[in-house]
Write a protein that holds these residues in place. Structure first.
Motif, PDB file in Angstrom:
ATOM      1  N   LEU A  67      18.515  86.911  73.840  1.00 50.61           N
ATOM      2  CA  LEU A  67      18.758  88.333  74.082  1.00 50.61           C
ATOM      3  C   LEU A  67      20.242  88.679  73.960  1.00 50.61           C
ATOM      4  O   LEU A  67      20.588  89.807  73.599  1.00 50.61           O
ATOM      5  N   ASP A  68      21.115  87.705  74.242  1.00 52.31           N
ATOM      6  CA  ASP A  68      22.548  87.941  74.020  1.00 52.31           C
ATOM      7  C   ASP A  68      22.824  88.237  72.546  1.00 52.31           C
ATOM      8  O   ASP A  68      23.608  89.133  72.212  1.00 52.31           O
ATOM      9  N   GLU A  69      22.192  87.478  71.668  1.00 51.35           N
ATOM     10  CA  GLU A  69      22.421  87.692  70.242  1.00 51.35           C
ATOM     11  C   GLU A  69      21.717  88.941  69.735  1.00 51.35           C
ATOM     12  O   GLU A  69      22.235  89.638  68.854  1.00 51.35           O
ATOM     13  N   LEU A  70      20.553  89.244  70.291  1.00 49.81           N
ATOM     14  CA  LEU A  70      19.876  90.480  69.895  1.00 49.81           C
ATOM     15  C   LEU A  70      20.619  91.709  70.404  1.00 49.81           C
ATOM     16  O   LEU A  70      20.451  92.803  69.858  1.00 49.81           O
ATOM     17  N   ALA A  71      21.433  91.549  71.424  1.00 45.87           N
ATOM     18  CA  ALA A  71      22.182  92.686  71.956  1.00 45.87           C
ATOM     19  C   ALA A  71      23.230  93.196  70.977  1.00 45.87           C
ATOM     20  O   ALA A  71      23.638  94.359  71.050  1.00 45.87           O
ATOM     21  N   VAL A  72      23.654  92.350  70.044  1.00 42.61           N
ATOM     22  CA  VAL A  72      24.753  92.745  69.161  1.00 42.61           C
ATOM     23  C   VAL A  72      24.323  92.920  67.711  1.00 42.61           C
ATOM     24  O   VAL A  72      25.178  93.205  66.856  1.00 42.61           O
ATOM     25  N   VAL A  73      23.040  92.753  67.393  1.00 38.70           N
ATOM     26  CA  VAL A  73      22.627  92.955  66.004  1.00 38.70           C
ATOM     27  C   VAL A  73      22.632  94.443  65.682  1.00 38.70           C
ATOM     28  O   VAL A  73      22.311  95.281  66.529  1.00 38.70           O
ATOM     29  N   GLU A  74      23.002  94.766  64.473  1.00 37.29           N
ATOM     30  CA  GLU A  74      23.044  96.160  64.020  1.00 37.29           C
ATOM     31  C   GLU A  74      22.493  96.220  62.606  1.00 37.29           C
ATOM     32  O   GLU A  74      22.651  95.276  61.811  1.00 37.29           O
ATOM     33  N   LYS A  75      21.871  97.329  62.288  1.00 36.53           N
ATOM     34  CA  LYS A  75      21.361  97.496  60.925  1.00 36.53           C
ATOM     35  C   LYS A  75      22.506  97.820  59.981  1.00 36.53           C
ATOM     36  O   LYS A  75      23.571  98.305  60.401  1.00 36.53           O
ATOM     37  N   ALA A  76      22.280  97.557  58.700  1.00 36.35           N
ATOM     38  CA  ALA A  76      23.318  97.760  57.690  1.00 36.35           C
ATOM     39  C   ALA A  76      22.672  98.126  56.373  1.00 36.35           C
ATOM     40  O   ALA A  76      21.543  97.736  56.078  1.00 36.35           O
ATOM     41  N   GLU A  77      23.415  98.861  55.575  1.00 31.16           N
ATOM     42  CA  GLU A  77      22.918  99.275  54.272  1.00 31.16           C
ATOM     43  C   GLU A  77      22.747  98.093  53.329  1.00 31.16           C
ATOM     44  O   GLU A  77      21.859  98.095  52.463  1.00 31.16           O
ATOM     45  N   GLU A 133      13.584 103.701  65.652  1.00 34.14           N
ATOM     46  CA  GLU A 133      12.748 102.663  65.047  1.00 34.14           C
ATOM     47  C   GLU A 133      13.427 101.303  65.136  1.00 34.14           C
ATOM     48  O   GLU A 133      12.777 100.289  65.447  1.00 34.14           O
ATOM     49  N   PHE A 134      14.719 101.271  64.855  1.00 36.96           N
ATOM     50  CA  PHE A 134      15.425  99.992  64.886  1.00 36.96           C
ATOM     51  C   PHE A 134      15.469  99.426  66.297  1.00 36.96           C
ATOM     52  O   PHE A 134      15.269  98.214  66.498  1.00 36.96           O
ATOM     53  N   GLU A 135      15.746 100.266  67.294  1.00 30.52           N
ATOM     54  CA  GLU A 135      15.785  99.778  68.673  1.00 30.52           C
ATOM     55  C   GLU A 135      14.422  99.252  69.105  1.00 30.52           C
ATOM     56  O   GLU A 135      14.329  98.240  69.811  1.00 30.52           O
ATOM     57  N   LEU A 136      13.356  99.915  68.684  1.00 26.01           N
ATOM     58  CA  LEU A 136      12.015  99.433  69.010  1.00 26.01           C
ATOM     59  C   LEU A 136      11.752  98.088  68.340  1.00 26.01           C
ATOM     60  O   LEU A 136      11.156  97.184  68.946  1.00 26.01           O
ATOM     61  N   ALA A 137      12.210  97.923  67.095  1.00 23.62           N
ATOM     62  CA  ALA A 137      12.014  96.654  66.389  1.00 23.62           C
ATOM     63  C   ALA A 137      12.771  95.521  67.081  1.00 23.62           C
ATOM     64  O   ALA A 137      12.254  94.394  67.199  1.00 23.62           O
ATOM     65  N   VAL A 138      13.989  95.778  67.545  1.00 23.12           N
ATOM     66  CA  VAL A 138      14.745  94.750  68.260  1.00 23.12           C
ATOM     67  C   VAL A 138      14.028  94.362  69.550  1.00 23.12           C
ATOM     68  O   VAL A 138      13.953  93.176  69.909  1.00 23.12           O
ATOM     69  N   SER A 139      13.470  95.348  70.251  1.00 26.33           N
ATOM     70  CA  SER A 139      12.728  95.051  71.481  1.00 26.33           C
ATOM     71  C   SER A 139      11.486  94.219  71.182  1.00 26.33           C
ATOM     72  O   SER A 139      11.135  93.318  71.949  1.00 26.33           O
ATOM     73  N   VAL A 140      10.801  94.524  70.083  1.00 20.43           N
ATOM     74  CA  VAL A 140       9.615  93.751  69.703  1.00 20.43           C
ATOM     75  C   VAL A 140      10.002  92.305  69.404  1.00 20.43           C
ATOM     76  O   VAL A 140       9.348  91.353  69.871  1.00 20.43           O
ATOM     77  N   ALA A 141      11.071  92.106  68.631  1.00 24.99           N
ATOM     78  CA  ALA A 141      11.515  90.747  68.316  1.00 24.99           C
ATOM     79  C   ALA A 141      11.906  89.999  69.584  1.00 24.99           C
ATOM     80  O   ALA A 141      11.597  88.803  69.735  1.00 24.99           O
ATOM     81  N   GLY A 142      12.571  90.679  70.511  1.00 22.72           N
ATOM     82  CA  GLY A 142      12.943  90.034  71.764  1.00 22.72           C
ATOM     83  C   GLY A 142      11.739  89.662  72.604  1.00 22.72           C
ATOM     84  O   GLY A 142      11.697  88.588  73.216  1.00 22.72           O
ATOM     85  N   SER A 143      10.728  90.534  72.650  1.00 25.56           N
ATOM     86  CA  SER A 143       9.521  90.248  73.434  1.00 25.56           C
ATOM     87  C   SER A 143       8.757  89.060  72.851  1.00 25.56           C
ATOM     88  O   SER A 143       8.310  88.167  73.573  1.00 25.56           O
TER      89      SER A 143
END
Length: 449
Positions: free
Chosen positions: A351-361, A298-308
């Motif tokens: 996309l460089d910055e989206l490549a390194v975002v990670e989810k966190a608690e 789900e998170f990877e799909l959300a990052v792809s949506v934000a990038g698109s």
């Protein structure tokens, strides 16, 4: 001015090395002791330097052989055990051969480059190591090591004639979004058994950016932002470009907006009234809160949506803000209400910055991100809230109310495998997508509505 150095108190209070060794004594024997101390210091420094160099090239196996060889020889000769003597001298031969492998220096030039410094996740990525021989003599074969992330790539470079070069290609795994550190390239001189090993570093490390998947989507201006300069709102103003109606003249109105034909017909001064327009400023808020996602997919799909969405807005040359929630420190007393803006200067930077975002608690959830973004972003006409299946419809509705009245809010819920769905509530459109390709069709439905 003359300085006399023969005062009897010249050494009083002096605390250098000489006084610590011989005090205030002078003469032949004192000078001899000082000279011996100097020689010992120099020899100690030389031994420490040599020891450090030896320790850097001798492997644990080599140290084991160094310890075993004298033991085997002493025991063998003491007890007349021929087997121990043979094993001891065999170890001596191995140590001598290993030392021969360290003699000399690799006379080559080595460069490291990436075929493409930015790739999309799942694509093939390659690196190239170019080895040249700038010397006059032919070089022997050399082993080149290239650290790739947490792994290591070994490349065998053959001997090179004068002026020749060898190009070695190697693949880099790009199966996951992120960055991969490649290099530095180093050559290794080692004996076949592995008793000694000397490394030479030749290049600086380089970074490979693995971007999230993105798709091309229609212009965000179509249907959502309907004019070139701004989107008309329900708010009325006395001066703008979108004509709304006529009204009676009031004290303070500018005379240039008087509609003379209507004034002549009615006999009462009439002025034009306009709808206030808002510059087409888009904001995309991506949630990094682990509670908003049921899985990594789900998170990877959300990052792809934000990038698109961001890439399309950058291509449309729209005012754009892309924000993610900040994390609250582990031992903080209160939640940190802040967002971090990602770069929108270009598609690659984003996309460089989206490549390194990670989810966190401890990252801000969707409702809190909307609260901060709605308060900070001025003149927003369209807002996208990108999240997973975690937020409930009530929470999404509450998030949409954090933006000013008149802002079109679209929540994109990423739920891999789910059927695409469009739901509308007051002031909010909720798009549920199961695959990245569903984003285009879902936006088309939202636009048509």
């Amino acid at each position: 001015m003359r300085t006399d150095t023969h005062f009897p108190t010249a050494t009083e209070g002096l605390t250098n090395t000489r006084t610590r060794i011989v005090g205030n004594r002078t003469g032949f024997w004192a000078d001899t002791v000082v000279a011996l101390a100097r020689l010992g210091t120099a020899l100690g420094g030389a031994f420490r330097t040599a020891g450090a160099r030896v320790a850097s090239v001798v492997t644990p196996l080599g140290w084991s052989i160094l310890v075993l060889v004298p033991i085997l020889l002493v025991v063998g000769y003491s007890l007349a055990w021929l087997e121990f003597v043979i094993a001891g001298w065999a170890g001596v031969v191995l140590l001598i051969v290993a030392g021969v492998y360290l003699v000399g220096r690799t006379t080559v030039d080595i460069d490291l480059r990436l075929v493409h410094p930015r790739v999309t996740v799942g694509e093939s990525a390659e690196g190239i190591v170019v080895v040249r021989n700038p010397g006059r003599a032919r070089t022997l074969g050399v082993t080149v090591e290239v650290p790739v992330g947490s792994g290591l790539v070994d490349l065998a470079v053959p001997g090179l004639a004068r002026g020749a070069e060898s190009e070695q290609r190697f693949s880099i795994p790009a199966t996951r979004r992120g960055t991969v550190r490649v290099g530095p390239v180093r050559t290794v001189r080692a004996d076949p058994i592995g008793l000694v090993r000397r490394e030479y570093v030749w290049t600086e490390p380089v970074e490979l950016y693995i971007h999230p998947r993105t798709i091309g989507i229609p212009s965000l201006s179509t249907g959502l932002v309907r004019d070139l300069e701004g989107s008309p709102t329900k708010e009325l103003t006395n001066s703008d470009v979108s004509f709304h109606a006529l009204r009676e003249y009031q004290r303070g109105d500018e005379r240039r907006y008087i509609h003379w034909k209507s004034t002549a017909k009615t006999g009462t001064p009439m002025v034009r009234q306009f709808e206030q327009t808002r510059r087409s400023h888009l904001i995309i808020a991506l949630s990094l809160a682990a509670v908003d996602y049921a899985s990594d997919e789900e998170f990877e799909l959300a990052v792809s949506v934000a990038g698109s969405l961001g890439a399309r807005a950058i291509r449309d040359v729209r005012d754009l803000s892309i924000v993610v929630g900040e994390r609250t420190p582990e031992f903080a007393k209160r939640k940190v209400f802040a967002v971090r803006a990602l770069s929108t200067l270009s598609r690659s930077r984003l996309l460089d910055e989206l490549a390194v975002v990670e989810k966190a608690e401890t990252a801000l959830a969707t409702v809190d991100i909307a609260r901060v973004a709605g308060a900070q972003a001025a003149g927003v006409s369209l807002a996208f809230l990108v999240c997973g299946s975690g937020p409930t419809p009530t929470e999404l509705r509450a998030a949409s109310t954090r933006f000013p009245v008149g802002v079109e809010v679209i929540a994109v819920v990423c739920d891999p495998g789910a059927l695409p769905e469009l739901r509308r509530v007051a002031g909010l459109s909720v798009l549920t997508i199961g695959y990245l390709g569903d984003l285009t069709r879902s936006l088309a439905k939202a636009t048509a509505g």
